[in-house]
Design a protein around this motif. Structure first.
Motif, mmCIF file in Angstrom:
data_model
loop_
_atom_site.group_PDB
_atom_site.id
_atom_site.type_symbol
_atom_site.label_atom_id
_atom_site.label_comp_id
_atom_site.label_asym_id
_atom_site.label_seq_id
_atom_site.Cartn_x
_atom_site.Cartn_y
_atom_site.Cartn_z
ATOM 1 N N SER A 130 -42.958 14.999 -25.372
ATOM 2 C CA SER A 130 -43.345 15.443 -26.423
ATOM 3 C C SER A 130 -42.850 14.655 -27.375
ATOM 4 C CB SER A 130 -42.224 16.243 -26.403
ATOM 5 O OG SER A 130 -42.365 17.329 -25.530
ATOM 6 N N LEU B 57 -42.505 16.717 -19.252
ATOM 7 C CA LEU B 57 -42.428 17.588 -20.954
ATOM 8 C C LEU B 57 -41.653 16.533 -21.993
ATOM 9 C CD1 LEU B 57 -42.433 20.602 -19.885
ATOM 10 C CD2 LEU B 57 -44.012 19.739 -21.186
ATOM 11 N N VAL C 294 -48.860 18.253 -26.638
ATOM 12 C CA VAL C 294 -48.615 18.591 -24.887
ATOM 13 C C VAL C 294 -48.384 18.697 -23.594
ATOM 14 C CG1 VAL C 294 -46.359 18.889 -24.291
ATOM 15 C CG2 VAL C 294 -46.302 18.038 -26.875
ATOM 16 N N VAL D 212 -36.071 17.522 -28.130
ATOM 17 C CA VAL D 212 -36.524 18.177 -27.052
ATOM 18 C C VAL D 212 -36.864 18.985 -26.371
ATOM 19 C CG1 VAL D 212 -38.730 17.136 -25.906
ATOM 20 C CG2 VAL D 212 -38.425 16.516 -28.517
ATOM 21 N N ILE E 124 -47.969 20.606 -29.899
ATOM 22 C CA ILE E 124 -47.641 20.607 -28.694
ATOM 23 C C ILE E 124 -49.427 21.607 -28.173
ATOM 24 C CG2 ILE E 124 -46.685 22.672 -26.677
ATOM 25 C CD1 ILE E 124 -44.115 22.076 -30.009
#
Length: 362
Positions: A256, A252, A348, A279, A344
């Protein structure tokens, strides 16, 4: 623990201290004479350099090394959960002043706080550990649609039989009969249920159709391999995705960072390193937040409160972290928060789930 157990522990501790005192009196030397369970040395026991403070100036080892059970317990907790003074300085800022801790860490105040990566790993470890203990896991007992078809067929037949009986009963009632309204309502409910069963049967029937194809990547052999595994054993694939979501949660971070970079690419003051810190701290907070919300849901907090908190608290946290971490105006932080929230949700999360899908097929 019973009174006898507590007394036994006290006797063991007392015996250990007494043995340690006797051993010291019989001559371990002044350089390593134990005083109340710790070394009292003038030279570093690790590298031999002269000690001039609480830490060795050459290798950084502590000047006084404790040889006690309490010291061992502290090392264990520190190694597993990093539970020392840094954590209690980091958590309040991470929860209530995320922008401040992000900016301070980037500016060089690092010895005071748990590093972003350590905080992230700690939060993910804790979240999945609690989820496992609480039984919050992805369901993996999915039955194949083919196995459900006989049950659905029988349910459809039963529903049609009940509908025929309800219609026959309704035809025997006069228009002004007080029971006619209830009979009509029951007939309508049965017809609605039968329609739902029919739609579910159609959907599952389409799922078993060999002509249905999936062109996610455009590489037929690759896509067909993934779909075949999901059709043959969806429970195993979900189990693998669940485990991979824990093992590969660190993905992640690199996923991100580019999305955050897009929001600041024209500002040379901010580097990719800054975005990585932002992040990682943000993901650590989100893990702890959803852990806390899950626990609140288990103990009986209304579902509406849990859901609303899960939606709005992350947005507020991102806003505060952007505003104070990057020293933005309210307007600048607001439009970036809205943009990042959409990135997101549609970027993401999609990429991460897709990677888990691919990893689960390997």
């Amino acid at each position: 623990m019973s009174g006898d157990g507590i007394e036994a522990v006290g006797q063991i501790a007392e015996g250990g201290l007494a043995a340690r005192a006797v051993e010291n009196e019989h001559g371990e030397g002044a350089a390593q004479a134990a005083t109340k369970g710790h070394f009292d040395e003038s030279e570093c026991l690790n590298c031999g350099a002269a000690i001039t403070g609480p830490y060795c100036s050459q290798c950084g080892q502590k000047a006084h090394l404790h040889r006690t059970l309490a010291a061992f317990g502290h090392d264990l907790m520190h190694g597993v959960l990093h539970l020392d003074g840094k954590l209690w300085r980091t958590l309040p800022l991470l929860m209530f002043k995320p922008g401040e801790i992000t900016r301070r860490y980037i500016n060089g105040e690092r010895a005071k706080f748990v590093s972003p990566m350590a905080m992230f790993l700690f939060s993910v470890f804790l979240m999945f550990a609690v989820f496992q203990l609480a039984g919050i896991t992805t369901p993996t007992n999915i039955e194949q649609s083919a196995d459900l078809q006989p049950d659905l067929t029988q349910a459809q037949a039963n529903a049609e039989q009940q509908i025929d009986e309800a219609r026959a009963s309704l035809s025997e009632l006069s228009p002004d009969d007080p029971e006619r309204a209830e009979a009509e309502r029951r007939l309508q409910d049965l017809e609605t249920a039968a329609k739902g069963i029919g739609q579910l049967t159609d959907v599952l029937g389409q799922g078993d159709n060999s002509e249905v194809s999936f062109n996610g990547t455009g590489i037929k052999s690759f896509d067909d391999g993934i779909i075949k595994k999901w059709r043959e054993n969806p429970s195993l694939m979900l189990y693998k995705m669940q485990n991979n979501s824990y093992k590969f949660s660190w993905l992640l971070i690199p996923i991100s960072v580019p999305f955050v970079w897009v929001l600041f690419f024209w500002k040379r003051r901010f580097k990719v390193y800054d975005h990585a810190i932002f992040v990682t701290y943000s993901l650590a907070f989100m893990s702890l937040l959803y852990l806390a919300l899950s626990v609140l849901g288990i103990v009986g907090v209304p579902l509406q409160i849990v859901i609303l908190s899960g939606i709005f608290v992350p947005i507020l946290h991102i806003y505060k972290q952007l505003k104070y971490g990057y020293e933005l105006s309210r307007r600048g932080a607001l439009w970036r928060t809205i943009s990042l929230a959409n990135m997101i949700l549609f970027g993401v999360v999609f990429i991460f789930l897709w990677l888990l899908l691919l990893l689960g097929a390997l």
